[in-house]
Design a protein around this motif. Structure first.
Motif, PDB file in Angstrom:
ATOM      1  N   GLY A 275       0.802  -1.232   0.000  1.00  0.00           N
ATOM      2  CA  GLY A 275       0.000   0.000   0.000  1.00  0.00           C
ATOM      3  C   GLY A 275       0.825   1.268   0.000  1.00  0.00           C
ATOM      4  N   LEU A 276       2.110   1.143   0.303  1.00  0.00           N
ATOM      5  CA  LEU A 276       2.956   2.333   0.384  1.00  0.00           C
ATOM      6  C   LEU A 276       4.180   2.145  -0.509  1.00  0.00           C
ATOM      7  CD1 LEU A 276       2.837   2.812   4.252  1.00  0.00           C
ATOM      8  CD2 LEU A 276       1.707   4.260   2.545  1.00  0.00           C
ATOM      9  N   SER A 277       4.382   3.080  -1.389  1.00  0.00           N
ATOM     10  CA  SER A 277       5.550   3.034  -2.278  1.00  0.00           C
ATOM     11  C   SER A 277       6.598   4.005  -1.749  1.00  0.00           C
ATOM     12  CB  SER A 277       5.112   3.442  -3.682  1.00  0.00           C
ATOM     13  OG  SER A 277       6.041   4.304  -4.277  1.00  0.00           O
ATOM     14  N   ILE A 278       7.879   3.704  -1.972  1.00  0.00           N
ATOM     15  CA  ILE A 278       8.886   4.680  -1.550  1.00  0.00           C
ATOM     16  C   ILE A 278       9.247   5.622  -2.693  1.00  0.00           C
ATOM     17  CG2 ILE A 278       9.831   3.134   0.220  1.00  0.00           C
ATOM     18  CD1 ILE A 278      12.313   2.925  -1.744  1.00  0.00           C
ATOM     19  N   GLY A 279       8.487   5.561  -3.783  1.00  0.00           N
ATOM     20  CA  GLY A 279       8.701   6.487  -4.881  1.00  0.00           C
ATOM     21  C   GLY A 279      10.036   6.254  -5.556  1.00  0.00           C
ATOM     22  N   THR A 280      10.689   7.334  -5.939  1.00  0.00           N
ATOM     23  CA  THR A 280      11.938   7.220  -6.695  1.00  0.00           C
ATOM     24  C   THR A 280      13.157   7.249  -5.790  1.00  0.00           C
ATOM     25  OG1 THR A 280      11.988   9.608  -6.936  1.00  0.00           O
ATOM     26  CG2 THR A 280      10.903   8.358  -8.681  1.00  0.00           C
ATOM     27  N   GLY A 281      12.921   7.211  -4.490  1.00  0.00           N
ATOM     28  CA  GLY A 281      14.020   7.382  -3.546  1.00  0.00           C
ATOM     29  C   GLY A 281      15.004   6.227  -3.568  1.00  0.00           C
ATOM     30  N   ARG A 282      16.250   6.540  -3.167  1.00  0.00           N
ATOM     31  CA  ARG A 282      17.292   5.521  -3.077  1.00  0.00           C
ATOM     32  C   ARG A 282      17.373   5.036  -1.640  1.00  0.00           C
ATOM     33  NH1 ARG A 282      21.775   9.398  -5.170  1.00  0.00           N
ATOM     34  NH2 ARG A 282      20.157  10.849  -4.504  1.00  0.00           N
ATOM     35  N   LEU A 283      17.182   3.748  -1.443  1.00  0.00           N
ATOM     36  CA  LEU A 283      17.180   3.162  -0.107  1.00  0.00           C
ATOM     37  C   LEU A 283      18.162   2.002  -0.071  1.00  0.00           C
ATOM     38  CD1 LEU A 283      16.002   2.951   2.738  1.00  0.00           C
ATOM     39  CD2 LEU A 283      14.098   1.664   1.786  1.00  0.00           C
ATOM     40  N   LEU A 284      19.222   2.158   0.697  1.00  0.00           N
ATOM     41  CA  LEU A 284      20.271   1.140   0.795  1.00  0.00           C
ATOM     42  C   LEU A 284      20.360   0.652   2.232  1.00  0.00           C
ATOM     43  CD1 LEU A 284      22.938   3.196  -1.197  1.00  0.00           C
ATOM     44  CD2 LEU A 284      21.474   1.371  -2.084  1.00  0.00           C
ATOM     45  N   SER A 285      21.145  -0.388   2.437  1.00  0.00           N
ATOM     46  CA  SER A 285      21.274  -0.951   3.772  1.00  0.00           C
ATOM     47  C   SER A 285      22.684  -1.498   3.965  1.00  0.00           C
ATOM     48  CB  SER A 285      20.244  -2.071   3.943  1.00  0.00           C
ATOM     49  OG  SER A 285      20.359  -2.644   5.227  1.00  0.00           O
ATOM     50  N   ALA A 286      23.190  -1.399   5.190  1.00  0.00           N
ATOM     51  CA  ALA A 286      24.498  -1.983   5.508  1.00  0.00           C
ATOM     52  C   ALA A 286      24.503  -2.384   6.970  1.00  0.00           C
ATOM     53  CB  ALA A 286      25.619  -0.974   5.238  1.00  0.00           C
ATOM     54  N   ASP A 287      25.403  -3.298   7.312  1.00  0.00           N
ATOM     55  CA  ASP A 287      25.385  -3.844   8.669  1.00  0.00           C
ATOM     56  C   ASP A 287      26.357  -3.165   9.619  1.00  0.00           C
ATOM     57  OD1 ASP A 287      23.371  -5.679   8.451  1.00  0.00           O
ATOM     58  OD2 ASP A 287      24.679  -7.238   7.639  1.00  0.00           O
ATOM     59  N   THR A 288      27.429  -2.610   9.110  1.00  0.00           N
ATOM     60  CA  THR A 288      28.448  -2.040   9.991  1.00  0.00           C
ATOM     61  C   THR A 288      28.738  -0.597   9.596  1.00  0.00           C
ATOM     62  OG1 THR A 288      30.286  -2.628   8.524  1.00  0.00           O
ATOM     63  CG2 THR A 288      29.577  -4.301  10.143  1.00  0.00           C
ATOM     64  N   PRO A 289      29.283   0.189  10.536  1.00  0.00           N
ATOM     65  CA  PRO A 289      29.667   1.560  10.207  1.00  0.00           C
ATOM     66  C   PRO A 289      30.636   1.610   9.026  1.00  0.00           C
ATOM     67  CG  PRO A 289      29.719   1.235  12.575  1.00  0.00           C
ATOM     68  CD  PRO A 289      29.458  -0.101  11.976  1.00  0.00           C
ATOM     69  N   GLU A 290      31.548   0.658   8.955  1.00  0.00           N
ATOM     70  CA  GLU A 290      32.512   0.657   7.856  1.00  0.00           C
ATOM     71  C   GLU A 290      31.797   0.441   6.520  1.00  0.00           C
ATOM     72  OE1 GLU A 290      32.808  -1.061  10.691  1.00  0.00           O
ATOM     73  OE2 GLU A 290      34.432   0.101  11.613  1.00  0.00           O
ATOM     74  N   ALA A 291      30.832  -0.450   6.509  1.00  0.00           N
ATOM     75  CA  ALA A 291      30.100  -0.698   5.267  1.00  0.00           C
ATOM     76  C   ALA A 291      29.235   0.508   4.901  1.00  0.00           C
ATOM     77  CB  ALA A 291      29.235  -1.958   5.411  1.00  0.00           C
ATOM     78  N   VAL A 292      28.683   1.191   5.910  1.00  0.00           N
ATOM     79  CA  VAL A 292      27.918   2.417   5.636  1.00  0.00           C
ATOM     80  C   VAL A 292      28.821   3.448   4.969  1.00  0.00           C
ATOM     81  CG1 VAL A 292      26.808   4.402   6.724  1.00  0.00           C
ATOM     82  CG2 VAL A 292      26.195   2.082   7.454  1.00  0.00           C
ATOM     83  N   VAL A 293      30.028   3.601   5.505  1.00  0.00           N
ATOM     84  CA  VAL A 293      30.945   4.582   4.931  1.00  0.00           C
ATOM     85  C   VAL A 293      31.304   4.230   3.492  1.00  0.00           C
ATOM     86  CG1 VAL A 293      33.329   5.434   5.077  1.00  0.00           C
ATOM     87  CG2 VAL A 293      31.867   5.440   7.102  1.00  0.00           C
ATOM     88  N   GLY A 294      31.444   2.939   3.220  1.00  0.00           N
ATOM     89  CA  GLY A 294      31.696   2.519   1.843  1.00  0.00           C
ATOM     90  C   GLY A 294      30.560   2.949   0.912  1.00  0.00           C
TER      91      GLY A 294
END
Lengths: 161, 161, 161, 161
Positions: free
Chosen positions: B135-154
């Protein structure tokens, strides 16, 4: 009380036919119950449909507009509130509602569900349910769901008691 | 460019130990990369932990406070912005960020994910993923995911290229 | 204290040469005193001149922008805060300042003087004085005046003690 | 047009008897003309008096509240808008009004006069006049003055033609 209850109806500016039809019918029912309908005010999607439903049934319709002018307002909004605050008006949408109904929509609608839960306004999703979200709690908020405008109105009546 | 990139770190004012540790470590890394850290500014939860991490590493920390005073501000915020706008400051949090990182949290954090997607700011969830929402779309937005701070920084480094 | 004092410099987006020169010189002095300069962030008038003065002297410059993007930002703003709230950002300008300096300007500048007085931020008008206003009180606010950037800095130093 | 004209009545939360009496009478007249009255919504001063005048004459009254709840609302406000934005709601007050009437007041009222002029809403001061302000221009705004509620209504009628 001198004031009508204010029912906020949120949902996409771009929505499918079934969602628009439900929003229109909910607008009709809100007016028939002498409640005030509040939404985002624009002449698009769920906003336009719900305002038209209430307006055609003699209801009072308040639209919280993102811009500073009336150019984007639905013609079925009686009281346009021009905020000039862009999407920050989503906060006003939910804070000003005694009950928030969320129709299908996009990230703006999701933000309104979240902001409503954060500010302890009860939320009823119409036609869909929010799943459990790993990593994210909805706190102490009340989150309900119903499939039809009539069932939504039944829940609103219980919440307003 | 004269300006540092601004990395927004959102998350609960009340959070579990692992989320706080990750937020602290991400704050450290943000400062080490000479980015500016921006968050909600309060001396609680993910806000306090991420600001401390950046501050202890010589980073610039901007806090967008809900209130009109400094009473609730983290001592590790260098530039407190006093908005007096309550949760409407969540909109400023995400609009002012070049990349938004969402740590575990409550409905406020969910609102920031949604508002960021609505305003086309890339969002990285750290330590969890947002499921598909019927029922809910996130539209054209970019949504990513990571498990660690280091991976987030990457991921941030790729997004900023 | 971990934080620099924040000096807000308000004034017209369209201003006369003398006002611009004073704003530039005040920006220089603010940076030399290791204070943080805060203004409305746009690349116009008093905002552009004061940011350039501070920036050229190694100062930290925060710009509270009315829009959602950096398109209108002065290149001499280090930390642009994108509010997307139009003129409601004027409230943030003054709430976030420890002292507000008002240069000549238009109704936006007048609103910032009034909002600062309402929120008990001290105000220094530079190069002009606000006359008594029949029918309107400035309440308990502190309203000072000085003619030169050097004299303004002298007043700021007294206020910050 | 489906919508009533919206007349904003601003003024002090703490006001003298004559100002309160004028505000009450103006509220009566606004309702008798089938206009919608909009103000800051609180149960104090000019807000309470003008809302009561309109309400007792069957008028629609909209109050733009600074807080998130109804605790401070006048009982004569039909539609309370809960902004949770503190004094930033002053921007909404003037943007949402087709004509702004300023009664005697403090710095909040002065901010509303200034914000209205900035956003090209016509302003009528009732019972006082704004003098010329050295160093500050009111731009292209329309600023009028009248001594009595009846004279204010005469000016409103001309402005709305």
């Amino acid at each position: 009380m001198n004031r009508p209850w204010i029912i906020g109806i949120m949902g996409g500016g771009d929505a499918a036919a079934e969602a628009l039809d439900n929003a229109y019918r909910l607008g009709c029912l809100v007016a028939q119950h002498k409640w005030c309908l509040l939404n985002g005010g624009r002449d698009a999607g769920v906003m336009a449909a719900s305002a038209r439903g209430a307006f055609e049934n003699g209801g009072l319709t308040v639209g919280i507009l993102p811009g500073t002018t009336l150019h984007t307002a639905s013609p079925h909004i009686t009281i346009p509130i021009r905020t000039g605050m862009g999407m920050a008006r989503n906060c006003i949408n939910v804070l000003s509602s005694d009950v928030v109904v969320a129709c299908p929509g996009g990230p703006g609608t999701l933000s309104e569900i979240a902001l409503a839960l954060k500010s302890d306004r009860p939320v009823i999703t119409m036609g869909f349910s929010l799943p459990a979200l790993p990593g994210l709690s909805i706190g102490t908020g009340r989150l309900l769901s119903a499939d039809t405008p009539e069932a939504v109105v039944g829940l609103i009546e219980k919440l307003l008691q």
